[in-house]
Write a protein that holds these residues in place. Structure first.
Motif, PDB file in Angstrom:
ATOM      1  N   PRO A  58       3.230  -7.668 -47.372  1.00 58.96           N
ATOM      2  CA  PRO A  58       2.413  -7.014 -47.153  1.00 58.96           C
ATOM      3  C   PRO A  58       2.130  -7.393 -45.144  1.00 58.96           C
ATOM      4  O   PRO A  58       1.344  -6.289 -45.291  1.00 58.96           O
ATOM      5  N   ALA A  59       3.443  -8.086 -45.027  1.00 63.06           N
ATOM      6  CA  ALA A  59       2.916  -7.547 -43.436  1.00 63.06           C
ATOM      7  C   ALA A  59       3.724  -6.583 -42.614  1.00 63.06           C
ATOM      8  O   ALA A  59       2.615  -6.301 -41.981  1.00 63.06           O
ATOM      9  N   THR A  60       4.483  -5.577 -43.597  1.00 64.02           N
ATOM     10  CA  THR A  60       3.994  -4.407 -42.735  1.00 64.02           C
ATOM     11  C   THR A  60       3.796  -3.484 -43.520  1.00 64.02           C
ATOM     12  O   THR A  60       3.384  -2.494 -42.154  1.00 64.02           O
ATOM     13  N   LEU A  61       3.043  -4.075 -44.412  1.00 62.00           N
ATOM     14  CA  LEU A  61       2.208  -2.632 -44.540  1.00 62.00           C
ATOM     15  C   LEU A  61       0.882  -2.526 -44.006  1.00 62.00           C
ATOM     16  O   LEU A  61       0.302  -1.776 -43.319  1.00 62.00           O
ATOM     17  N   PHE A  62       1.154  -3.674 -43.126  1.00 64.15           N
ATOM     18  CA  PHE A  62      -0.915  -4.187 -42.797  1.00 64.15           C
ATOM     19  C   PHE A  62      -0.325  -3.487 -41.111  1.00 64.15           C
ATOM     20  O   PHE A  62      -1.150  -2.934 -40.806  1.00 64.15           O
ATOM     21  N   THR A  63       1.700  -4.691 -40.571  1.00 63.22           N
ATOM     22  CA  THR A  63       1.689  -4.310 -39.482  1.00 63.22           C
ATOM     23  C   THR A  63       0.915  -2.663 -38.654  1.00 63.22           C
ATOM     24  O   THR A  63       0.650  -2.537 -37.849  1.00 63.22           O
ATOM     25  N   TRP A  64       1.911  -2.089 -39.682  1.00 60.51           N
ATOM     26  CA  TRP A  64       1.895  -0.396 -39.038  1.00 60.51           C
ATOM     27  C   TRP A  64       1.190   0.388 -39.522  1.00 60.51           C
ATOM     28  O   TRP A  64       1.123   1.229 -38.788  1.00 60.51           O
ATOM     29  N   SER A  65       0.469   0.208 -40.571  1.00 57.86           N
ATOM     30  CA  SER A  65      -0.958   1.360 -40.942  1.00 57.86           C
ATOM     31  C   SER A  65      -1.639   0.812 -40.653  1.00 57.86           C
ATOM     32  O   SER A  65      -2.448   1.303 -39.896  1.00 57.86           O
ATOM     33  N   VAL A  66      -1.926  -0.415 -41.294  1.00 63.05           N
ATOM     34  CA  VAL A  66      -3.944  -0.689 -41.241  1.00 63.05           C
ATOM     35  C   VAL A  66      -3.972  -1.507 -40.100  1.00 63.05           C
ATOM     36  O   VAL A  66      -5.270  -0.727 -39.377  1.00 63.05           O
ATOM     37  N   TRP A  67      -3.327  -1.808 -39.857  1.00 61.42           N
ATOM     38  CA  TRP A  67      -3.454  -2.782 -37.652  1.00 61.42           C
ATOM     39  C   TRP A  67      -3.300  -0.972 -36.722  1.00 61.42           C
ATOM     40  O   TRP A  67      -4.382  -0.813 -36.568  1.00 61.42           O
ATOM     41  N   LEU A  68      -2.183  -0.924 -36.732  1.00 60.47           N
ATOM     42  CA  LEU A  68      -1.915  -0.427 -35.621  1.00 60.47           C
ATOM     43  C   LEU A  68      -2.020   1.492 -35.486  1.00 60.47           C
ATOM     44  O   LEU A  68      -2.744   1.385 -34.381  1.00 60.47           O
ATOM     45  N   GLN A 116      -0.658   3.682 -47.105  1.00 61.27           N
ATOM     46  CA  GLN A 116       0.210   2.421 -46.966  1.00 61.27           C
ATOM     47  C   GLN A 116      -1.251   1.403 -47.351  1.00 61.27           C
ATOM     48  O   GLN A 116      -0.456  -0.079 -48.050  1.00 61.27           O
ATOM     49  N   LEU A 117      -2.196   1.403 -47.132  1.00 61.23           N
ATOM     50  CA  LEU A 117      -3.097   0.978 -47.385  1.00 61.23           C
ATOM     51  C   LEU A 117      -3.925   1.326 -49.532  1.00 61.23           C
ATOM     52  O   LEU A 117      -3.697  -0.445 -49.633  1.00 61.23           O
ATOM     53  N   SER A 118      -3.435   1.922 -49.685  1.00 62.84           N
ATOM     54  CA  SER A 118      -2.611   2.293 -50.999  1.00 62.84           C
ATOM     55  C   SER A 118      -2.138   1.303 -51.838  1.00 62.84           C
ATOM     56  O   SER A 118      -1.987   0.062 -52.460  1.00 62.84           O
ATOM     57  N   ARG A 119      -0.627   1.067 -50.959  1.00 60.83           N
ATOM     58  CA  ARG A 119       0.354   0.575 -51.598  1.00 60.83           C
ATOM     59  C   ARG A 119      -0.025  -0.570 -51.309  1.00 60.83           C
ATOM     60  O   ARG A 119       0.492  -1.781 -51.880  1.00 60.83           O
ATOM     61  N   LEU A 120      -0.739  -1.540 -50.187  1.00 63.49           N
ATOM     62  CA  LEU A 120      -1.373  -2.662 -49.902  1.00 63.49           C
ATOM     63  C   LEU A 120      -1.927  -3.363 -50.542  1.00 63.49           C
ATOM     64  O   LEU A 120      -1.434  -4.312 -51.236  1.00 63.49           O
ATOM     65  N   LEU A 121      -3.491  -2.682 -50.928  1.00 61.81           N
ATOM     66  CA  LEU A 121      -4.008  -3.109 -51.707  1.00 61.81           C
ATOM     67  C   LEU A 121      -3.207  -3.519 -53.671  1.00 61.81           C
ATOM     68  O   LEU A 121      -3.358  -4.285 -53.902  1.00 61.81           O
ATOM     69  N   THR A 122      -2.900  -2.655 -53.986  1.00 58.64           N
ATOM     70  CA  THR A 122      -1.395  -2.619 -54.940  1.00 58.64           C
ATOM     71  C   THR A 122      -0.684  -4.101 -55.428  1.00 58.64           C
ATOM     72  O   THR A 122      -0.467  -4.739 -56.236  1.00 58.64           O
ATOM     73  N   VAL A 123      -0.322  -4.248 -54.398  1.00 56.91           N
ATOM     74  CA  VAL A 123       0.736  -5.577 -53.499  1.00 56.91           C
ATOM     75  C   VAL A 123      -0.089  -6.693 -53.528  1.00 56.91           C
ATOM     76  O   VAL A 123       0.815  -7.967 -53.869  1.00 56.91           O
ATOM     77  N   LEU A 124      -1.185  -7.112 -53.358  1.00 58.01           N
ATOM     78  CA  LEU A 124      -1.774  -8.079 -53.506  1.00 58.01           C
ATOM     79  C   LEU A 124      -2.401  -8.246 -54.806  1.00 58.01           C
ATOM     80  O   LEU A 124      -3.024  -8.678 -54.227  1.00 58.01           O
ATOM     81  N   GLY A 125      -1.835  -6.933 -55.770  1.00 57.50           N
ATOM     82  CA  GLY A 125      -2.321  -7.425 -56.675  1.00 57.50           C
ATOM     83  C   GLY A 125      -3.709  -6.806 -57.272  1.00 57.50           C
ATOM     84  O   GLY A 125      -4.307  -7.409 -58.010  1.00 57.50           O
ATOM     85  N   GLY A 126      -4.131  -5.803 -56.247  1.00 51.64           N
ATOM     86  CA  GLY A 126      -5.199  -5.354 -57.001  1.00 51.64           C
ATOM     87  C   GLY A 126      -5.036  -3.890 -57.984  1.00 51.64           C
ATOM     88  O   GLY A 126      -3.218  -3.964 -57.845  1.00 51.64           O
ATOM     89  N   THR A 127      -5.439  -3.309 -58.226  1.00 46.34           N
ATOM     90  CA  THR A 127      -5.711  -2.405 -59.074  1.00 46.34           C
ATOM     91  C   THR A 127      -5.187  -0.444 -58.524  1.00 46.34           C
ATOM     92  O   THR A 127      -5.128  -0.801 -57.443  1.00 46.34           O
ATOM     93  N   GLU A 128      -3.966  -0.070 -59.500  1.00 47.26           N
ATOM     94  CA  GLU A 128      -3.635   0.471 -58.102  1.00 47.26           C
ATOM     95  C   GLU A 128      -4.373   1.636 -57.989  1.00 47.26           C
ATOM     96  O   GLU A 128      -4.925   1.965 -59.098  1.00 47.26           O
TER      97      GLU A 128
END
Length: 455
Positions: free
Chosen positions: A112-122, A370-382
């Motif tokens: 989640p760190a890389t998925l959040f930092t470089w897409s959702v955040w930056l 990347q947000l889609s991928r982050l939600l999946t990694v965090l345990g949400g529905t794909e």
């Protein structure tokens, strides 16, 4: 004064782009653009649209529109509560990113760190700034920590006054290093641990500078603060105090920037997102391998290539400012002659819509993917947040965003030209150099997104 008529050829062209769209490529999309009409016709039509808009404005608009309408008002208590919640939440996320990046999965796609930092955040916060103005003064975790330390101390921490000679240069250097080099040219975004180290170092530098120079450091030395604030200049919905104002997207691009370093930052923002797209093309790969063979520097040669291209963009912008200053000199308001530096400060904000348009076009698929991928990694529905977007619609969005961004830039540049001439008849000549630059950049942007992805 409002436009007296609608430039029908402009909107006819834009509509035709939507109706006759093909397939596309950008962050996260690996198919080649396949335009349904010859690319030369597409490039020529887009460039002509920008040029005809400038001509139309010269003939129909005589003064700057000042319309702004407040559409929503919240109580001061509600605003304060929302800001405090956002600050605490983002600080908690930042600390969690540091922890997960350090001890979590080594694969960037699963961390989640890389998925959040470089897409959702930056990138994601940049998209929010484009719509509502910069939220970074509220969200910046190092500023939240600094404000907490200041409250504990009972006064604002600042050992020295911010040196005037520093200007906005720290932010410019930081942007070139963080976004231009680290994000685009290194493997750090692919490493959760290196990403955590980078964020920790960034936070320490910001906190140390804040303790030394106070809040001015955060305003002028934080590259993300400056970047998001520039993006916020085009926001049609501007959150101001306890309300939301509706305004023309060019309104915030009319006040000049305060320093040449900030003008350079504007050029860097335009250039860097273009360079990011250019690195995916076969043409860049050809240049890169040639430079490697000639210099023997290996992959590190990409850094001087990037910096050399930035200097070239900077030189072109300075030349446009010089030529514009020479043309407008005979009709200068107040009887005094501006320097090219003053003209550069006035023209720089008019380029911001171009940077914003290409930033949104280039990165919104990446953020959603990347947000889609982050939600999946965090345990949400794909979920596939790009599932609704067909390739033809995606191609149309790319062209529309780029062309519309350039049209907003042309409008802003026209109004700035009005402020630097005594006669409306002189506006067309004053605006000509920047119009030529914008037409050239329109074609360049569309050419970049039309190229296949080099794998």
């Amino acid at each position: 004064m409002r436009l007296r008529r609608t430039p029908l050829p402009i909107f006819a062209f834009l509509a035709s782009v939507v109706l006759f769209a093909g397939v596309a490529t950008a962050h996260g999309v690996t198919t080649r653009f396949d335009a349904p009409i010859p690319l030369t016709l597409l490039f020529g039509g887009a460039g002509a649209t920008v040029a005809l808009t400038a001509l139309f404005l010269s003939a129909t608009v005589e003064r700057t529109p000042t319309g702004m309408r407040r559409i929503s008002v919240l109580s001061s208590g509600t605003v304060a509560a929302l800001r405090l919640t956002a600050r605490v939440a983002f600080l908690a996320i930042f600390l969690l990113v540091l922890a997960v990046g350090s001890v979590g999965p080594a694969n960037a796609r699963d961390n989640p760190a890389t998925l959040f930092t470089w897409s959702v955040w930056l990138k994601g916060i940049g998209l929010l700034a484009v719509l509502f103005g910069s939220p970074w003064r509220t969200l910046a975790p190092w500023r939240t920590i600094y404000d907490g330390l200041s409250k504990l101390e009972g006064k604002q921490l600042a050992l020295f006054d911010y040196p005037d000679q520093l200007g906005d240069w720290p932010a410019l250097v930081g942007f070139l290093a963080l976004v231009g080099i680290v994000e685009n040219l290194t493997r750090i975004p692919d490493s959760p641990r290196l990403t955590a180290v980078l964020l920790a170092g960034y936070a320490l530098i910001m906190l140390f500078g804040g303790v030394l120079f106070g809040t001015t450091w955060f305003e002028r030395a934080d590259p993300l603060a400056v970047l998001y604030r520039l993006f916020g200049r085009v926001a049609p919905l501007k959150i101001d105090g306890s309300g939301i104002d509706l305004r023309p997207p060019w309104r915030g691009c009319l006040p000049r920037v305060r320093s040449l370093s900030l003008a350079g930052f504007v050029v860097a923002s335009v250039y860097t997102v273009s360079f990011d797209g250019f690195t995916e093309t076969p043409e860049y790969q050809t240049i890169l391998f040639w430079a490697r063979d000639v210099t023997g520097l290996g992959s590190v040669v990409s850094v001087p290539l990037y910096l050399g291209g930035f200097l070239a963009f900077l030189a072109v912008f300075a030349l446009v400012a010089m030529v514009t200053q020479r043309i407008s000199g005979s009709a200068k308001r107040g009887g005094t002659r501006e320097s090219w530096r003053e003209m550069a400060l006035a023209l720089a904000p008019t380029v911001v819509p171009i940077a914003v348009a290409y930033e949104v076009a280039h990165n919104y698929p990446f953020v959603l993917q990347q947000l889609s991928r982050l939600l999946t990694v965090l345990g949400g529905t794909e979920i596939e947040l790009l599932g609704w977007l067909s390739l033809p619609a995606f191609w149309a969005s790319q062209v529309l965003l780029i062309v519309l961004g350039h049209l907003v830039a042309v409008v802003a540049a026209h109004y700035v030209a009005l402020e630097h001439t005594n006669r409306v008849a002189s506006v067309g000549r004053t605006h000509l150099p920047l119009t030529a630059l914008m037409v050239g950049y329109t074609v360049l942007s569309l050419w970049i997104i039309s190229r296949p992805v080099a794998t």
